[in-house]
Design an enzyme around this catalytic site. Structure first.
Site, PDB file in Angstrom:
ATOM      1  N   PHE A  16       1.283  -7.716   6.841  1.00 52.77           N
ATOM      2  CA  PHE A  16       1.582  -6.450   7.523  1.00 52.77           C
ATOM      3  C   PHE A  16       1.323  -5.301   6.559  1.00 52.77           C
ATOM      4  CE2 PHE A  16       4.226  -2.861   8.793  1.00 52.77           C
ATOM      5  CZ  PHE A  16       3.808  -2.707  10.103  1.00 52.77           C
ATOM      6  N   ASP A  40      -0.017  -4.107  -1.910  1.00 57.32           N
ATOM      7  CA  ASP A  40       0.879  -3.362  -1.024  1.00 57.32           C
ATOM      8  C   ASP A  40       2.323  -3.625  -1.442  1.00 57.32           C
ATOM      9  OD1 ASP A  40       2.458  -2.356   1.014  1.00 57.32           O
ATOM     10  OD2 ASP A  40       1.121  -3.019   2.621  1.00 57.32           O
ATOM     11  N   LYS A  75       8.746   3.259   1.657  1.00 55.74           N
ATOM     12  CA  LYS A  75      10.082   2.735   1.940  1.00 55.74           C
ATOM     13  C   LYS A  75      11.129   3.143   0.889  1.00 55.74           C
ATOM     14  CE  LYS A  75       9.117  -0.633   5.441  1.00 55.74           C
ATOM     15  NZ  LYS A  75       7.947  -1.467   5.631  1.00 55.74           N
TER      16      LYS A  75
HETATM   17  C1  LIG Z   1       6.659  -1.088   6.256  1.00 53.49           C
HETATM   18  C2  LIG Z   1       5.397  -1.538   5.639  1.00 53.49           C
HETATM   19  C3  LIG Z   1       4.212  -0.779   5.770  1.00 53.49           C
HETATM   20  C4  LIG Z   1       4.104   0.430   6.649  1.00 53.49           C
HETATM   21  O1  LIG Z   1       4.887   1.481   6.208  1.00 53.49           O
HETATM   22  P1  LIG Z   1       5.223   2.696   7.219  1.00 53.49           P
HETATM   23  O2  LIG Z   1       6.026   3.633   6.358  1.00 53.49           O
HETATM   24  O3  LIG Z   1       5.970   2.123   8.365  1.00 53.49           O
HETATM   25  O4  LIG Z   1       3.935   3.285   7.632  1.00 53.49           O
HETATM   26  C5  LIG Z   1       3.101  -1.202   5.069  1.00 53.49           C
HETATM   27  N1  LIG Z   1       3.135  -2.311   4.298  1.00 53.49           N
HETATM   28  C6  LIG Z   1       4.244  -3.055   4.162  1.00 53.49           C
HETATM   29  C7  LIG Z   1       4.228  -4.248   3.258  1.00 53.49           C
HETATM   30  C8  LIG Z   1       5.413  -2.705   4.838  1.00 53.49           C
HETATM   31  O5  LIG Z   1       6.510  -3.462   4.734  1.00 53.49           O
END
Ligand SMILES: *Cc1c(COP(=O)(O)O)cnc(C)c1O
Length: 395
Positions: free
Chosen positions: A141, A225, A254
């Site tokens: 994700f 990521d 986050k």
């Molecule tokens: C939450 C998340 C995203 C997306 O972040 P948003 O602030 O919702 O756009 C991307 N990568 C990972 C691993 C995530 O957990």
């Protein structure tokens, strides 16, 4: 027009006015303090969802609230036609804490990923050797923009949005499949050190090292990521540190904003120099109030030793969860306070039963409970969460 702010009326209005993208809990959130979240009726929940890994310091940490208020009194928005102290200071702090030396601030994880993907393509364009393809993993994700969706390996998030960017999806933790997918046509590989949304699957050190090596051989860029793993949650500042690798590009968001929208793409100057003036940007990215919240959050994590706390409390809590007296628990996995509890059956009823008992946890796929406590949760709160979860599992 005035509306009445009781739960039933709000839920009714939400149903008719809100785009139906979310399957939401039956309560309406009112306020929070530390690990506690309260609904409109005054019920207290122990929030071990942490705003999906955002609330590393729990709700409304006083240092973050102070920083937000002070900054809001000074100036709320400047635009990127000029800079401001908070933007520079937050970039500087992220450079101190990561393997990178060049930072672009965004409002979300998706935007950080979008910047990373654009940087990768533009880098190769700039060198006169265009590459446009990406490699990512199944079950991953990476966010909701079209670029981030393209590298997200879950059908439910991709369906109906094509054509997406040319992305090869390979099975997670499969070294041979990954090595085979990376060649001189690939602009970047995108990987989470721990798949979060996909069910808390930890990338092995050997896997991340093999990806790094193959990327070096083919001059492919490595985008890690860290949106969910970053900010101390795994017991290190960033998830990649566990495996001793040096990514080319990091995406952060986050936890680093303490609840305010802060995201960042971190890379190296030699790569980011292709982002010449006008080639990329963001109206709100690096907003002064967000930067103030981000700086305060990173400072509290550092000064209160919360990275170490995530490591020790996480190890203890995971150990405890492994001893849950339920035959439904198949596996407890994760690092630090990024924890997945895999069940032999559906996780949703257990999540709901936990909520009815006053514990908020979330899902990581159909059979996995995802537990993301604040990094500063107390021992007593961990004990309470354990008892509530054990009870929910036996319901
Ligand atoms: C939450 C998340 C995203 C997306 O972040 P948003 O602030 O919702 O756009 C991307 N990568 C990972 C691993 C995530 O957990």
């Amino acid at each position: 027009m005035s509306i009445s702010f009781d739960t039933a009326s709000l839920k009714r209005l939400a149903e008719s006015h809100m785009v139906p993208t979310y399957a939401q809990a039956p309560f309406v959130a009112s306020h929070g303090r530390g690990s506690d979240l309260y609904d409109l009726e005054g019920n207290r929940y122990l929030d071990f969802t942490g705003g999906i890994a955002v609330n590393a310091l729990g709700h409304s940490h006083p240092r973050v609230v102070d920083a937000i208020c002070q900054q809001a009194h000074k100036i709320i928005h400047t635009s990127n036609l000029h800079t401001h102290p908070g933007y520079v200071a937050l970039c500087h702090r992220l450079v101190e804490l990561t393997c990178g030396d060049s930072v672009f601030l965004t409002n979300s994880g998706s935007e950080a990923m979008e910047a990373a993907l654009k940087l990768a393509r533009r880098h190769f364009h700039h060198r006169g050797t265009p590459r446009e393809r990406f490699v990512a993993t199944e079950n991953s994700f990476h966010g909701r923009t079209l670029g981030a969706t393209s590298v997200t390996g879950q059908t439910s998030y991709r369906e109906g949005y094509g054509p997406l960017f040319d992305t090869r999806l390979v099975p997670f933790n499969d070294i041979e499949a990954m090595r085979g997918a990376i060649d001189e046509t690939v602009a970047a590989v995108v990987i989470e050190p721990i798949q979060g949304n996909g069910g808390i699957h930890v990338a092995t050190d050997a896997y991340l090292q093999a990806i790094t090596e193959r990327c070096r051989e083919t001059s492919t860029l490595l985008i890690v990521d860290e949106v969910q793993t970053g900010g101390g949650r795994t017991g290190r500042w960033w998830g990649y540190e566990h495996s001793g690798i040096t990514p080319d590009i990091l995406t952060l968001a986050k936890a680093i904003g303490g609840g305010m929208p802060v995201g960042a793409m971190v890379s190296r100057r030699e790569l980011t120099e292709c982002f010449t003036p006008g080639s990329h940007g963001s109206t709100f990215g690096g907003n002064p109030v967000s930067c103030a919240a981000g700086l305060a959050t990173l400072e509290v994590i550092a000064t209160e030793g919360l990275v170490e706390r995530a490591a020790s409390a996480g190890a203890a809590f995971q150990e405890k969860l492994r001893a849950l007296p339920s035959s439904r628990v198949v596996e407890v996995r994760g690092r630090g306070l990024m924890i997945g509890v895999a069940l032999s059956d559906a996780a949703k009823p257990v999540r709901d039963a936990a909520r009815e008992r006053g514990l908020l946890i979330t899902l990581g796929g159909p059979n996995v409970l995802r537990v993301l406590p604040p990094l500063n949760a107390t021992d007593a709160e961990f004990d309470e969460a354990f008892a509530l979860l054990a009870d929910a599992l036996s319901a």
